[in-house]
Write an enzyme that holds these catalytic residues in place. Structure first.
Site, PDB file in Angstrom:
ATOM      1  N   CYS A  86      -7.591  -0.381  -0.661  1.00  0.00           N
ATOM      2  CA  CYS A  86      -7.731  -1.659  -1.376  1.00  0.00           C
ATOM      3  C   CYS A  86      -6.405  -1.888  -2.078  1.00  0.00           C
ATOM      4  CB  CYS A  86      -8.867  -1.595  -2.398  1.00  0.00           C
ATOM      5  SG  CYS A  86      -8.908  -3.037  -3.499  1.00  0.00           S
ATOM      6  N   CYS A 201      -4.072  -7.182   1.967  1.00  0.00           N
ATOM      7  CA  CYS A 201      -5.443  -7.080   1.439  1.00  0.00           C
ATOM      8  C   CYS A 201      -6.245  -6.539   2.609  1.00  0.00           C
ATOM      9  CB  CYS A 201      -5.972  -8.445   1.010  1.00  0.00           C
ATOM     10  SG  CYS A 201      -7.760  -8.459   0.723  1.00  0.00           S
TER      11      CYS A 201
END
Lengths: 244, 244
Positions: A86, A201
């Site tokens: 992440c 992302c």
């Protein structure tokens, strides 16, 4: 529970679909003739980690204590190297590093920057698809600075579209329209000067793949942070030479 | 790390691709508007667990101590309910139950039998696609006995094809031919009297899906043990009424 390979600990759940994607790619990237040749991977898929963008923007609690606890739990489970697929959570990576102690942590931002350098040594400007939190924390601006590469964000209107797409993926509600929107934003980044696109992302690779960004008949490379971390994790855990 | 839902602990890695499949289906089955609404899932994807079939056949070490250690580790990580998406490993489930203590263990065999009963209350004979170990341990024979259902194994020659297919999946080497072979074995089980097919190995759903077994123009139901466990796990962990 012994293995010649390092046990990989995954701080996951941010979001769950991108953890599934990372895990699937990690398994697929591991050569195996039988179960016992694969890597041992311990995963804490914890979607209750506070929202990273909200924390960076001062609208919500910090995920730092939660991330530190996850790291300690994974190490207690036997993890010998930690990864956190992440990007936005890397704004709070110091909490993971503090908790990890002597256990190595493979930084997703640094890994993506290194993968860019290896694949595209001449790149001057990368177009950045990332959350508001990752942009506000300047993770990639700082990451690419040492290489003299500029990280170009979308316009504010386009960034709103990117965030909408990311949250659609997190809800498991992405569709062809979501993918088309992200691709269009990527293409506008190229028109604005980007030589390559960075999927900064881990939800983005679920709707935008390398080869899908085409401008004026030219395919523009897409560097997926997820894929870069998978390659580095396999190399590190198996002792193979690093990719690139 | 608190959540209204139960934390799910997964004894995984048997094999890794089927753990990926189980995890992906578990995430997809969880309604979520944002990360924080998903289930927390802790996974020990440990492919070093000794081969279950070899142990059942007395050719290799028992995985029981390893499975017990995995269960204890997952509970230490916070697991409030345990699942093991590997049918053959259920020949050694007493080790998991002993280690789990008061933490519930959702039995894959019982869950698949219950899913069969719920979906096909009139079924008399199920054709069984499973490993040699699962067959030798009579897991499904015993599981279906209470419902008066007969579990029909393939012929020895066909069972050899099933094992070859399962190990191709475990190696990440399955292809269209693997899928065609498994489908053909399933169809021969139907011709031999099966009213439905049970994918009693978590590798099988990766190459055979419900709706793909067609005999004399009639689609024959495929009950996937993986899917049955996903549904039960979500229901149990979220407190929703059980499916079926």
């Amino acid at each position: 529970m012994t293995t010649a390979h390092k046990v990989v600990g995954v701080l996951g759940g941010m979001g769950p679909d991108s953890t599934v994607d990372f895990f699937a790619k990690l398994v697929a990237a591991t050569y195996a003739e039988r179960d016992q040749d694969h890597l041992r991977i311990v995963i804490d898929n914890d979607p209750t980690v506070p929202d990273r963008t909200a924390a960076v923007e001062g609208r919500g609690p910090s995920p730092a204590p939660h991330l530190g606890a996850m790291a300690r739990g994974l190490i207690a489970q036997g993890a010998e190297v930690l990864v956190m697929p992440c990007n936005g959570a890397h704004a709070f990576r110091s909490a993971v590093l503090d908790a990890a102690g002597d256990v190595p942590f493979l930084d997703l931002i640094e890994t993506t920057v290194a993968a860019t350098r290896a694949r595209l040594p001449e790149v001057a400007t990368v177009g950045l698809l990332a959350t508001d939190g990752t942009l506000a924390a300047r993770l990639y601006d700082d990451g690419y600075a040492g290489d003299g590469v500029r990280a170009l964000p979308p316009t504010p209107a386009d960034q709103a579209l990117v965030m909408k797409a990311i949250y659609a993926v997190k809800r498991g509600r992405s569709d062809a329209q979501t993918a088309a929107t992200v691709r269009a934003v990527a293409e506008r980044l190229v028109l604005a000067g980007a030589d390559a696109i960075v999927a900064g992302c881990t939800e983005i690779p679920l709707v935008l793949r390398d080869g899908e960004v085409v401008v004026d008949g030219r395919s523009v490379p897409v560097i997926a942070s997820t894929d870069a971390l998978v390659a580095r994790t396999v190399a590190f855990a198996t002792g193979a030479p690093p990719p690139g």
